[in-house]
Design a protein around this motif. Structure first.
Motif, PDB file in Angstrom:
ATOM      1  N   LEU A  17       0.829  -1.203   0.000  1.00 33.52           N
ATOM      2  CA  LEU A  17       0.000   0.000   0.000  1.00 33.52           C
ATOM      3  C   LEU A  17       0.868   1.259   0.000  1.00 33.52           C
ATOM      4  O   LEU A  17       0.589   2.205  -0.739  1.00 33.52           O
ATOM      5  CB  LEU A  17      -0.924  -0.013   1.223  1.00 33.52           C
ATOM      6  N   ILE A  18       1.928   1.254   0.783  1.00 36.21           N
ATOM      7  CA  ILE A  18       2.852   2.392   0.808  1.00 36.21           C
ATOM      8  C   ILE A  18       3.428   2.614  -0.587  1.00 36.21           C
ATOM      9  O   ILE A  18       3.459   3.743  -1.083  1.00 36.21           O
ATOM     10  CB  ILE A  18       3.979   2.171   1.848  1.00 36.21           C
ATOM     11  N   ASP A  19       3.877   1.529  -1.224  1.00 40.45           N
ATOM     12  CA  ASP A  19       4.429   1.629  -2.581  1.00 40.45           C
ATOM     13  C   ASP A  19       3.394   2.168  -3.561  1.00 40.45           C
ATOM     14  O   ASP A  19       3.696   3.025  -4.388  1.00 40.45           O
ATOM     15  CB  ASP A  19       4.925   0.269  -3.079  1.00 40.45           C
ATOM     16  N   LEU A  20       2.180   1.647  -3.468  1.00 40.41           N
ATOM     17  CA  LEU A  20       1.104   2.051  -4.378  1.00 40.41           C
ATOM     18  C   LEU A  20       0.790   3.536  -4.237  1.00 40.41           C
ATOM     19  O   LEU A  20       0.704   4.263  -5.229  1.00 40.41           O
ATOM     20  CB  LEU A  20      -0.138   1.209  -4.045  1.00 40.41           C
ATOM     21  N   ILE A  21       0.659   3.998  -3.010  1.00 42.51           N
ATOM     22  CA  ILE A  21       0.326   5.404  -2.758  1.00 42.51           C
ATOM     23  C   ILE A  21       1.463   6.328  -3.195  1.00 42.51           C
ATOM     24  O   ILE A  21       1.230   7.323  -3.881  1.00 42.51           O
ATOM     25  CB  ILE A  21      -0.013   5.633  -1.263  1.00 42.51           C
ATOM     26  N   THR A  22       2.695   5.991  -2.811  1.00 42.16           N
ATOM     27  CA  THR A  22       3.814   6.859  -3.168  1.00 42.16           C
ATOM     28  C   THR A  22       4.039   6.901  -4.678  1.00 42.16           C
ATOM     29  O   THR A  22       4.388   7.948  -5.226  1.00 42.16           O
ATOM     30  CB  THR A  22       5.114   6.465  -2.434  1.00 42.16           C
ATOM     31  N   THR A  23       3.809   5.781  -5.363  1.00 42.41           N
ATOM     32  CA  THR A  23       3.929   5.761  -6.823  1.00 42.41           C
ATOM     33  C   THR A  23       2.880   6.660  -7.462  1.00 42.41           C
ATOM     34  O   THR A  23       3.193   7.443  -8.364  1.00 42.41           O
ATOM     35  CB  THR A  23       3.789   4.320  -7.361  1.00 42.41           C
ATOM     36  N   ALA A  24       1.628   6.570  -6.992  1.00 42.05           N
ATOM     37  CA  ALA A  24       0.560   7.409  -7.542  1.00 42.05           C
ATOM     38  C   ALA A  24       0.854   8.891  -7.320  1.00 42.05           C
ATOM     39  O   ALA A  24       0.677   9.711  -8.226  1.00 42.05           O
ATOM     40  CB  ALA A  24      -0.790   7.029  -6.920  1.00 42.05           C
ATOM     41  N   ILE A  25       1.337   9.232  -6.129  1.00 41.74           N
ATOM     42  CA  ILE A  25       1.680  10.626  -5.831  1.00 41.74           C
ATOM     43  C   ILE A  25       2.799  11.100  -6.758  1.00 41.74           C
ATOM     44  O   ILE A  25       2.734  12.195  -7.326  1.00 41.74           O
ATOM     45  CB  ILE A  25       2.066  10.793  -4.345  1.00 41.74           C
TER      46      ILE A  25
END
Length: 112
Positions: A17-25
């Protein structure tokens, strides 16, 4: 950063989830946007720890209809530009975790 985990499977989901959110940002910032809000479904919200919420530094709004999804967006351009938001989902992670549990419960097959 200290993330509170809810079990081994949950820790995997939280790190993904951390990876997913930071990638989207990052993708939104590469487009010249400044993401400042995250719309989350109730299932998605269940995996957002207080520390993670502070880390992403976005205003978070719960939208029941999003379920296991979230939308990260630049509120100034949301609804005006298609690229002003990114929709992400934890559903694939939840399904993967479910399958891993099913596989663990299967009996071992031995060759005789």
């Amino acid at each position: 950063m200290r993330v509170v985990m809810m079990g081994k499977g949950s820790s995997d989901i939280i790190s993904q989830l951390i990876d997913l959110i930071t990638t989207a940002i990052s993708e939104l910032r590469e487009e010249g946007l400044e993401p400042d809000i995250m719309l989350v479904g109730p299932e998605f919200k269940g995996y957002l720890t207080e520390e993670l919420s502070r880390l992403v530094n976005l205003k978070i709004y719960i939208i029941d209809e999003l379920g296991a999804d979230a939308v990260i967006a630049d509120s100034k351009y949301l609804g005006q530009l298609k690229k002003a938001s990114k929709r992400i989902s934890i559903e694939p992670f939840l399904e993967e975790e479910e399958w891993e549990e099913i596989i663990k419960q299967l009996p071992e097959i031995s060759e005789e």
